[in-house]
Design a protein around this motif. Structure first.
Motif, PDB file in Angstrom:
ATOM      1  N   ALA A   1      60.654  41.031 -10.989  1.00  0.00           N
ATOM      2  CA  ALA A   1      61.742  41.743 -10.313  1.00  0.00           C
ATOM      3  C   ALA A   1      62.726  42.360 -11.307  1.00  0.00           C
ATOM      4  O   ALA A   1      63.337  43.390 -11.018  1.00  0.00           O
ATOM      5  CB  ALA A   1      62.487  40.798  -9.363  1.00  0.00           C
ATOM      6  N   MET A   2      62.864  41.754 -12.477  1.00  0.00           N
ATOM      7  CA  MET A   2      63.802  42.259 -13.478  1.00  0.00           C
ATOM      8  C   MET A   2      63.282  43.543 -14.131  1.00  0.00           C
ATOM      9  O   MET A   2      64.061  44.273 -14.738  1.00  0.00           O
ATOM     10  CB  MET A   2      64.081  41.192 -14.545  1.00  0.00           C
ATOM     11  N   ASP A   3      61.995  43.804 -14.008  1.00  0.00           N
ATOM     12  CA  ASP A   3      61.402  45.043 -14.521  1.00  0.00           C
ATOM     13  C   ASP A   3      61.772  45.279 -15.994  1.00  0.00           C
ATOM     14  O   ASP A   3      62.292  46.335 -16.356  1.00  0.00           O
ATOM     15  CB  ASP A   3      61.812  46.237 -13.645  1.00  0.00           C
ATOM     16  N   LEU A   4      61.486  44.288 -16.828  1.00  0.00           N
ATOM     17  CA  LEU A   4      61.821  44.344 -18.246  1.00  0.00           C
ATOM     18  C   LEU A   4      60.753  45.048 -19.088  1.00  0.00           C
ATOM     19  O   LEU A   4      60.941  45.250 -20.279  1.00  0.00           O
ATOM     20  CB  LEU A   4      62.024  42.925 -18.797  1.00  0.00           C
ATOM     21  N   GLY A   5      59.624  45.337 -18.462  1.00  0.00           N
ATOM     22  CA  GLY A   5      58.534  45.962 -19.207  1.00  0.00           C
ATOM     23  C   GLY A   5      57.613  44.949 -19.866  1.00  0.00           C
ATOM     24  O   GLY A   5      56.780  45.308 -20.694  1.00  0.00           O
ATOM     25  N   ILE A   6      57.791  43.669 -19.519  1.00  0.00           N
ATOM     26  CA  ILE A   6      56.891  42.623 -20.004  1.00  0.00           C
ATOM     27  C   ILE A   6      56.438  41.786 -18.820  1.00  0.00           C
ATOM     28  O   ILE A   6      57.116  41.731 -17.793  1.00  0.00           O
ATOM     29  CB  ILE A   6      57.547  41.725 -21.084  1.00  0.00           C
ATOM     30  N   THR A   7      55.286  41.141 -18.969  1.00  0.00           N
ATOM     31  CA  THR A   7      54.749  40.293 -17.919  1.00  0.00           C
ATOM     32  C   THR A   7      55.390  38.909 -17.988  1.00  0.00           C
ATOM     33  O   THR A   7      55.992  38.552 -19.010  1.00  0.00           O
ATOM     34  CB  THR A   7      53.224  40.138 -18.065  1.00  0.00           C
ATOM     35  N   PRO A   8      55.250  38.113 -16.939  1.00  0.00           N
ATOM     36  CA  PRO A   8      55.763  36.748 -17.003  1.00  0.00           C
ATOM     37  C   PRO A   8      55.157  35.947 -18.167  1.00  0.00           C
ATOM     38  O   PRO A   8      55.871  35.187 -18.830  1.00  0.00           O
ATOM     39  CB  PRO A   8      55.380  36.151 -15.648  1.00  0.00           C
ATOM     40  N   GLY A   9      53.879  36.117 -18.431  1.00  0.00           N
ATOM     41  CA  GLY A   9      53.250  35.427 -19.563  1.00  0.00           C
ATOM     42  C   GLY A   9      53.858  35.852 -20.885  1.00  0.00           C
ATOM     43  O   GLY A   9      54.082  35.024 -21.780  1.00  0.00           O
ATOM     44  N   GLU A  10      54.129  37.123 -21.021  1.00  0.00           N
ATOM     45  CA  GLU A  10      54.771  37.622 -22.240  1.00  0.00           C
ATOM     46  C   GLU A  10      56.201  37.106 -22.339  1.00  0.00           C
ATOM     47  O   GLU A  10      56.674  36.784 -23.437  1.00  0.00           O
ATOM     48  CB  GLU A  10      54.732  39.143 -22.273  1.00  0.00           C
ATOM     49  N   ALA A  11      56.886  36.986 -21.213  1.00  0.00           N
ATOM     50  CA  ALA A  11      58.249  36.442 -21.214  1.00  0.00           C
ATOM     51  C   ALA A  11      58.234  34.988 -21.660  1.00  0.00           C
ATOM     52  O   ALA A  11      59.070  34.575 -22.473  1.00  0.00           O
ATOM     53  CB  ALA A  11      58.881  36.574 -19.827  1.00  0.00           C
ATOM     54  N   ARG A  12      57.293  34.190 -21.142  1.00  0.00           N
ATOM     55  CA  ARG A  12      57.179  32.790 -21.565  1.00  0.00           C
ATOM     56  C   ARG A  12      56.896  32.719 -23.063  1.00  0.00           C
ATOM     57  O   ARG A  12      57.455  31.880 -23.775  1.00  0.00           O
ATOM     58  CB  ARG A  12      56.078  32.073 -20.777  1.00  0.00           C
ATOM     59  N   THR A  13      56.043  33.626 -23.536  1.00  0.00           N
ATOM     60  CA  THR A  13      55.710  33.660 -24.963  1.00  0.00           C
ATOM     61  C   THR A  13      56.939  33.995 -25.791  1.00  0.00           C
ATOM     62  O   THR A  13      57.210  33.349 -26.806  1.00  0.00           O
ATOM     63  CB  THR A  13      54.583  34.675 -25.225  1.00  0.00           C
ATOM     64  N   LEU A  14      57.683  34.992 -25.365  1.00  0.00           N
ATOM     65  CA  LEU A  14      58.894  35.394 -26.081  1.00  0.00           C
ATOM     66  C   LEU A  14      59.881  34.231 -26.160  1.00  0.00           C
ATOM     67  O   LEU A  14      60.485  33.977 -27.213  1.00  0.00           O
ATOM     68  CB  LEU A  14      59.525  36.606 -25.395  1.00  0.00           C
ATOM     69  N   ILE A  15      60.019  33.496 -25.085  1.00  0.00           N
ATOM     70  CA  ILE A  15      60.918  32.340 -25.068  1.00  0.00           C
ATOM     71  C   ILE A  15      60.428  31.280 -26.048  1.00  0.00           C
ATOM     72  O   ILE A  15      61.210  30.719 -26.823  1.00  0.00           O
ATOM     73  CB  ILE A  15      61.058  31.773 -23.636  1.00  0.00           C
TER      74      ILE A  15
ATOM     75  N   PHE B   1      59.838  31.789 -11.575  1.00  0.00           N
ATOM     76  CA  PHE B   1      59.975  32.451 -12.878  1.00  0.00           C
ATOM     77  C   PHE B   1      59.184  33.758 -12.884  1.00  0.00           C
ATOM     78  O   PHE B   1      59.707  34.810 -13.266  1.00  0.00           O
ATOM     79  CB  PHE B   1      59.478  31.516 -13.986  1.00  0.00           C
ATOM     80  N   ASP B   2      57.942  33.686 -12.452  1.00  0.00           N
ATOM     81  CA  ASP B   2      57.090  34.891 -12.429  1.00  0.00           C
ATOM     82  C   ASP B   2      57.699  35.983 -11.555  1.00  0.00           C
ATOM     83  O   ASP B   2      57.763  37.147 -11.957  1.00  0.00           O
ATOM     84  CB  ASP B   2      55.687  34.544 -11.933  1.00  0.00           C
ATOM     85  N   ARG B   3      58.161  35.602 -10.360  1.00  0.00           N
ATOM     86  CA  ARG B   3      58.755  36.600  -9.465  1.00  0.00           C
ATOM     87  C   ARG B   3      60.029  37.185 -10.052  1.00  0.00           C
ATOM     88  O   ARG B   3      60.280  38.381  -9.960  1.00  0.00           O
ATOM     89  CB  ARG B   3      59.019  35.980  -8.086  1.00  0.00           C
ATOM     90  N   LYS B   4      60.848  36.338 -10.688  1.00  0.00           N
ATOM     91  CA  LYS B   4      62.101  36.798 -11.286  1.00  0.00           C
ATOM     92  C   LYS B   4      61.827  37.785 -12.422  1.00  0.00           C
ATOM     93  O   LYS B   4      62.439  38.851 -12.488  1.00  0.00           O
ATOM     94  CB  LYS B   4      62.915  35.601 -11.807  1.00  0.00           C
ATOM     95  N   VAL B   5      60.902  37.457 -13.302  1.00  0.00           N
ATOM     96  CA  VAL B   5      60.574  38.345 -14.424  1.00  0.00           C
ATOM     97  C   VAL B   5      60.028  39.665 -13.895  1.00  0.00           C
ATOM     98  O   VAL B   5      60.426  40.737 -14.363  1.00  0.00           O
ATOM     99  CB  VAL B   5      59.583  37.678 -15.402  1.00  0.00           C
TER     100      VAL B   5
END
Length: 167
Positions: A31-45, A25-29
């Motif tokens: 690699a996607m270069d969304l402008g958010i960190t994996p922790g922020e992505a988990r939070t958003l979800i 998950f961390d590597r995918k987020v």
């Protein structure tokens, strides 16, 4: 005498898969270069899943410290992706919601994660995937029921009522 531990138990397999999925998950987020960190992505979800609940409840669901969550939320809020709104039942509390601005980023994130999970579940047909999800829900629900510390106050109170009724 060396102690031999069985590595193919449900607990060991779940722990191993969970660790591997988190890394993926961390590597995918990243690699996607969304402008958010994996922790922020988990939070958003989590905010999307639990739209409108208190920060402390989100931290508990994520298994992280409230201060860590607060830092993630601060950055997501600064980017206009989430908002903290007054809790209608408690003037002192704030609930967290996703903003409309988050929509495109969230959709891109979820598309990427679905692709990732499709690759990792290759070899499981739709029936096997559904069975796996069903069995994992049973495990999760049993954990919440049998260990109220994992589920928060509301479930703990329900567990106390069940224990009291059983006596």
């Amino acid at each position: 005498m060396p102690f031999k531990l069985e590595s193919e138990t449900i607990g060991m397999l779940l722990t191993d898969v969970s660790r591997l999925l988190r890394g993926a998950f961390d590597r995918k987020v990243n690699a996607m270069d969304l402008g958010i960190t994996p922790g922020e992505a988990r939070t958003l979800i989590q905010v999307a899943l639990t739209e409108g609940i208190k920060q402390a409840e989100i931290a508990t669901r994520m298994g992280i410290e409230p201060m860590t969550l607060s830092a993630y939320l601060d950055r997501l809020e600064a980017n206009g992706l989430v908002a903290r709104v007054p809790d209608p039942a408690d003037r002192r509390a704030k609930n967290v919601v996703i903003t409309e601005k988050a929509g495109p980023l969230f959709n891109e994130l979820m598309t990427g994660l679905r692709e990732m999970m499709d690759a990792y579940t290759e070899g499981l047909d739709s029936e096997a995937r559904a069975l796996l999800c069903s069995n994992l829900r049973i495990l999760r629900d049993n954990l919440r029921q049998l260990d109220p510390c994992l589920a928060g106050k509301e479930t703990a109170e329900k567990a106390e009522v069940r224990v009291g009724a059983a006596q």
